[in-house]
Structures are given as structure tokens and as C-alpha cells.
Scaffold this motif. Structure first.
Motif, PDB file in Angstrom:
ATOM      1  N   VAL A 193       0.903  -1.237  -0.104  1.00  0.00           N
ATOM      2  CA  VAL A 193      -0.167   0.010   0.113  1.00  0.00           C
ATOM      3  C   VAL A 193       0.778   1.307   0.116  1.00  0.00           C
ATOM      4  O   VAL A 193       0.548   2.171  -0.733  1.00  0.00           O
ATOM      5  CB  VAL A 193      -1.034  -0.055   1.327  1.00  0.00           C
ATOM      6  CG1 VAL A 193      -1.707   1.314   1.109  1.00  0.00           C
ATOM      7  CG2 VAL A 193      -2.004  -1.430   1.350  1.00  0.00           C
ATOM      8  N   LEU A 194       1.612   1.337   0.931  1.00  0.00           N
ATOM      9  CA  LEU A 194       2.613   2.699   1.373  1.00  0.00           C
ATOM     10  C   LEU A 194       3.475   2.945   0.084  1.00  0.00           C
ATOM     11  O   LEU A 194       3.662   4.055  -0.286  1.00  0.00           O
ATOM     12  CB  LEU A 194       3.016   2.552   2.565  1.00  0.00           C
ATOM     13  CG  LEU A 194       2.097   2.813   3.869  1.00  0.00           C
ATOM     14  CD1 LEU A 194       2.957   2.736   5.239  1.00  0.00           C
ATOM     15  CD2 LEU A 194       1.098   3.828   3.828  1.00  0.00           C
ATOM     16  N   THR A 195       4.209   1.730  -0.201  1.00  0.00           N
ATOM     17  CA  THR A 195       5.301   1.865  -1.205  1.00  0.00           C
ATOM     18  C   THR A 195       4.867   2.437  -2.469  1.00  0.00           C
ATOM     19  O   THR A 195       5.331   3.330  -3.065  1.00  0.00           O
ATOM     20  CB  THR A 195       6.209   0.490  -1.347  1.00  0.00           C
ATOM     21  OG1 THR A 195       6.647   0.153  -0.074  1.00  0.00           O
ATOM     22  CG2 THR A 195       7.193   0.614  -2.385  1.00  0.00           C
ATOM     23  N   PRO A 196       3.859   1.905  -3.291  1.00  0.00           N
ATOM     24  CA  PRO A 196       2.988   2.414  -4.368  1.00  0.00           C
ATOM     25  C   PRO A 196       2.700   3.705  -4.193  1.00  0.00           C
ATOM     26  O   PRO A 196       2.778   4.465  -5.235  1.00  0.00           O
ATOM     27  CB  PRO A 196       1.986   1.473  -4.797  1.00  0.00           C
ATOM     28  CG  PRO A 196       2.451   0.002  -4.124  1.00  0.00           C
ATOM     29  CD  PRO A 196       2.953   0.559  -2.780  1.00  0.00           C
ATOM     30  N   VAL A 197       1.979   4.184  -3.166  1.00  0.00           N
ATOM     31  CA  VAL A 197       1.447   5.588  -2.961  1.00  0.00           C
ATOM     32  C   VAL A 197       2.844   6.361  -3.108  1.00  0.00           C
ATOM     33  O   VAL A 197       2.752   7.522  -3.504  1.00  0.00           O
ATOM     34  CB  VAL A 197       0.576   5.576  -1.815  1.00  0.00           C
ATOM     35  CG1 VAL A 197       0.282   6.769  -1.456  1.00  0.00           C
ATOM     36  CG2 VAL A 197      -0.583   4.671  -2.090  1.00  0.00           C
ATOM     37  N   GLY A 198       3.758   6.048  -2.204  1.00  0.00           N
ATOM     38  CA  GLY A 198       5.092   6.896  -2.124  1.00  0.00           C
ATOM     39  C   GLY A 198       5.792   7.084  -3.631  1.00  0.00           C
ATOM     40  O   GLY A 198       6.230   8.212  -3.951  1.00  0.00           O
ATOM     41  N   HIS A 199       5.579   5.984  -4.362  1.00  0.00           N
ATOM     42  CA  HIS A 199       6.472   6.238  -5.721  1.00  0.00           C
ATOM     43  C   HIS A 199       5.683   7.134  -6.521  1.00  0.00           C
ATOM     44  O   HIS A 199       6.089   7.789  -7.191  1.00  0.00           O
ATOM     45  CB  HIS A 199       6.397   4.903  -6.368  1.00  0.00           C
ATOM     46  CG  HIS A 199       7.392   4.002  -5.552  1.00  0.00           C
ATOM     47  ND1 HIS A 199       7.608   2.662  -5.895  1.00  0.00           N
ATOM     48  CD2 HIS A 199       8.325   4.156  -4.741  1.00  0.00           C
ATOM     49  CE1 HIS A 199       8.502   2.071  -5.346  1.00  0.00           C
ATOM     50  NE2 HIS A 199       9.095   3.140  -4.454  1.00  0.00           N
ATOM     51  N   GLY A 200       4.140   7.048  -6.415  1.00  0.00           N
ATOM     52  CA  GLY A 200       3.526   7.873  -7.037  1.00  0.00           C
ATOM     53  C   GLY A 200       3.499   9.467  -6.812  1.00  0.00           C
ATOM     54  O   GLY A 200       3.703  10.266  -7.458  1.00  0.00           O
ATOM     55  N   ILE A 201       3.619   9.581  -5.506  1.00  0.00           N
ATOM     56  CA  ILE A 201       3.830  11.169  -4.889  1.00  0.00           C
ATOM     57  C   ILE A 201       5.212  11.509  -5.310  1.00  0.00           C
ATOM     58  O   ILE A 201       5.121  12.785  -5.686  1.00  0.00           O
ATOM     59  CB  ILE A 201       3.673  11.147  -3.242  1.00  0.00           C
ATOM     60  CG1 ILE A 201       2.237  10.719  -3.045  1.00  0.00           C
ATOM     61  CG2 ILE A 201       4.237  12.241  -2.775  1.00  0.00           C
ATOM     62  CD1 ILE A 201       1.911  10.553  -1.749  1.00  0.00           C
TER      63      ILE A 201
END
Length: 380
Positions: A193-201
Motif C-alpha cells: 500500500v504505502l510503497t506504491p503510493v510513495g512512488h506515485g507522490i
């Protein structure tokens, strides 16, 4: 074969320098000569004032200051304070130090020794009592407290072993619960969850930074060319075609004025020296030489005549009167001495001759020789 170096050519001077130099030097010389003459006159006057007035006045003031401020304090210190201090020191020694030393030697020392002896006796008694008490406490520690302590230690070791077993089991249960209820869900949440969201940000932030950089780069280029065309190029043109030539002219003028001032000051010094020598020569021929001639040709012979005809005979007469007066006073003193001696002899008589006391030594006629003897056995 050595080749001689060609002489270096001096850089030529421009027409502007040559055109400015001569009038500037003439004007500066005309302005500087009176200033230099006034300056030299002030220097000579200042030296004369220093040598004839300020130094003697300074010496007199220094002597007066020493006599008014220093000498009274020195006299007060030397003839009042030092004897008074010595007297007070003697009184302090006699009235304080000597009685204190006597009291220390004859009163305090014996009293202190007695008190020390009493304290040593008390300390010995207390030591004996404390040694007895310590021996009793040692017996109580060895016979009572040590067995009780061993028993309590064995009991505490058993309780600690039981508590350690219980703690190990509880720790294993708690660790299994924390791993399956907290750590495993947190790792799954971070990974999926957090890793894909951080990459997008992060990708979105990088795009925004590129856009902002492009915008600010364009604005900076526009401002740079605007400032360069409106400020830098006009200022550079003004400096290169107006200020720099005017500055070079002003530098040449300033340098020539400085050199002209130095040259004029030196020339004015020579002129002032010549004028001073001329005035000195004129003063010598008008005042000094006539005074010297009068001193040599009139006053010196007149002084010699007065010395030879008046002063020397007067001095000889004064010395003769002095000698006669001293001889008369010496004769009067001798006469008075003889009169006193005669008067004393008339009243008290002649003084008695001192009696000679015989010490048992032979006289001059009865002295011992190698051929004579004073003993009864060898006398002829």
C-alpha cells in the motif's frame, strides 16, 4: 662572445603631460615659495624659543616641582615616618611580641602539653572500650547473622529461579502475539500500500519541480537580458568612453601637481636657504662685526688697563691686609694663651711632675750584658 644588451628605451610622455607640466610648476612655485619661507622662519623661531626660553623654563619648573612636591614628601618619609615606624615597631616588639612569646613559651606550651596528655589518656580508654564492643559485635556477626543470611540467600535463589521460568514462558507468548498481530500486518501494509503510493507522490513531485525549474529558468533569462540591455551595457559604455578618459586626465593632472609641489618645495627650500644666508650675512656685517670690533679694539684694552691699574693692586692690598690681620689675630691668641697659663700658675702653682714607679728593672747603668750578671752567685 658576450653580446651587449641593447639599452632599454624609456616610455615617452604624452603631449598632454608636457603641456600641463610647465604652467603647473610655475604656478605651484609662485604659491609655495612664500609658504616655505614662512615655514623656515617658524622653524628657526621655534628652535630659538625652545633653546632660549622653553628649556630653561622647563628646568626651573622641574626644580620647583621637585622642591614643592617631591622634597617635602621625601623629607617627611625620611625624617618623620621612618623614625616613627621604627619606634612603633620597637614598641610593638616590646609590648606585643615579647609578652606573646613569653606567654607561648611559659604558659601555652605547658598547658597544651597537659591537655594533649589528658586527651591521649582519654583516647586510650575509649580505644579499649571500643575494642571490647567490636569484639562483641564480631561474635554476634559470626555466630548469629551469618547463618541467618545464608538461609535468606538460599530462599531468594529459589524464588528467583521460579520467577525466571515464569518470565520466559510469558515472553514467548507475548512475542508470538506481537509478531502475528502487529509486525506481519504492518509489513504487508508497507509493501503493498504505502510503497506504491510513495512512488506515485515522488513522481508527481519530480514533475512539478521540473515545471517550476523551466518556468524560473525562462523568467531568469528574461530578467538577465533586460538588466544587461538596460543597465550593464549603458554603464559599461559610460565607463569606457567617458569616465576612464576623464580619470586618466585627472590622474595625469594630479601626478603633475604632486611632482610640481615636491619640486617647488625643494626649490623654495634652496631659495629660503639663500635668503636666510643673505639675511644672516647682513645681520653679521651690520650688528655682529661692529660689536666684535668694539669689543676687541675698545673694551678689551680698557678692561686690561682697569685690571692692571686698579683690580690687581686692590687685590694685592686686600691680600696683604688679610695676611697682616691673620698674623695679628695669631699673636693675640698666643698672648691670651700665655696670659691664661701665667694666671693659672700664679693661682695653683706649677703642676707636679709625675712620679716614676720602679718596676724592678735595671736602669741604664745597671743593665745586663754578656760579661756581667745580676745574680748573687756570679756577681764579682
Amino acid at each position: 662572445m658576450d653580446l651587449e644588451k641593447p639599452p632599454q628605451r624609456q616610455p615617452g610622455e604624452g603631449c598632454l603631460t608636457v603641456a600641463i607640466r610647465l604652467p603647473v610648476r610655475i604656478v605651484v612655485l609662485v604659491l609655495v615659495v612664500p609658504v616655505r619661507m614662512v615655514w623656515d622662519a617658524l622653524v628657526v623661531g621655534g628652535r630659538l624659543l625652545r633653546d632660549t626660553v622653553l628649556r630653561p623654563v622647563g628646568r626651573v619648573l622641574a626644580w620647583v616641582a621637585w622642591a614643592v612636591f617631591v622634597w617635602p614628601w621625601v623629607t617627611l618619609w625620611r625624617y618623620v615616618l621612618v623614625p616613627l615606624g621604627r619606634g612603633l615597631a620597637w614598641l610593638g616588639r616590646v609590648l606585643v611580641v615579647v609578652p606573646a612569646v613569653w606567654a607561648y613559651r611559659n604558659v601555652l606550651t605547658p598547658a597544651g602539653r597537659g591537655i594533649a596528655w589528658v586527651l591521649r589518656a582519654i583516647g586510650a580508654g575509649l580505644g579499649w572500650v571500643l575494642r571490647g564492643i567490636g569484639a562483641g559485635l564480631g561474635w554476634v556477626y559470626a555466630r548469629v547473622l551469618t547463618p541467618v543470611g545464608h538461609a535468606v540467600l538460599w530462599l531468594l535463589k529459589g524464588i528467583g529461579y521460579v520467577l525466571a521460568v515464569l518470565g520466559t514462558g510469558v515472553y514467548a507468548v507475548v512475542a508470538w502475539l506481537v509478531r502475528h498481530l502487529v509486525v506481519v500486518p504492518a509489513v504487508w501494509l508497507y509493501t503493498y500500500v504505502l510503497t506504491p503510493v510513495g512512488h506515485g507522490i515522488a513522481w508527481l513531485a519530480a514533475g512539478l519541480m521540473w515545471l517550476v525549474r523551466v518556468i524560473f529558468t525562462g523568467i531568469g533569462a528574461a530578467l538577465y537580458w533586460t538588466v544587461r540591455l538596460l543597465l550593464v551595457l549603458p554603464a559599461l559604455t559610460l565607463w569606457r568612453w567617458i569616465l576612464a578618459p576623464v580619470g586618466r586626465v585627472l590622474v595625469v593632472v594630479g601626478r603633475e601637481i604632486g611632482e610640481a609641489l615636491g619640486h617647488a618645495w625643494r626649490v623654495a627650500g634652496h631659495i629660503s636657504l639663500a635668503v636666510g644666508r643673505f639675511l644672516g650675512t647682513l645681520f653679521r656685517w651690520i650688528f655682529v662685526e661692529p660689536v666684535r670690533w668694539v669689543y676687541r679694539t675698545v673694551l678689551t684694552p680698557l678692561g686690561h688697563f682697569v685690571r692692571d691699574t686698579v683690580l690687581r693692586p686692590a687685590a694685592e692690598a686686600a691680600r696683604s691686609v688679610g695676611r697682616i690681620t691673620r698674623q695679628a689675630l695669631a699673636a693675640a691668641r698666643e698672648t691670651a694663651r700665655q696670659a691664661r697659663a701665667d694666671f693659672r700658675r700664679m693661682l695653683f702653682g706649677d703642676p707636679r711632675e709625675p712620679e716614676t714607679i720602679s718596676r724592678g728593672e735595671p736602669t741604664a747603668g745597671d743593665t745586663r750584658t754578656l760579661g756581667s750578671s745580676t745574680t748573687a752567685l756570679t756577681k764579682d
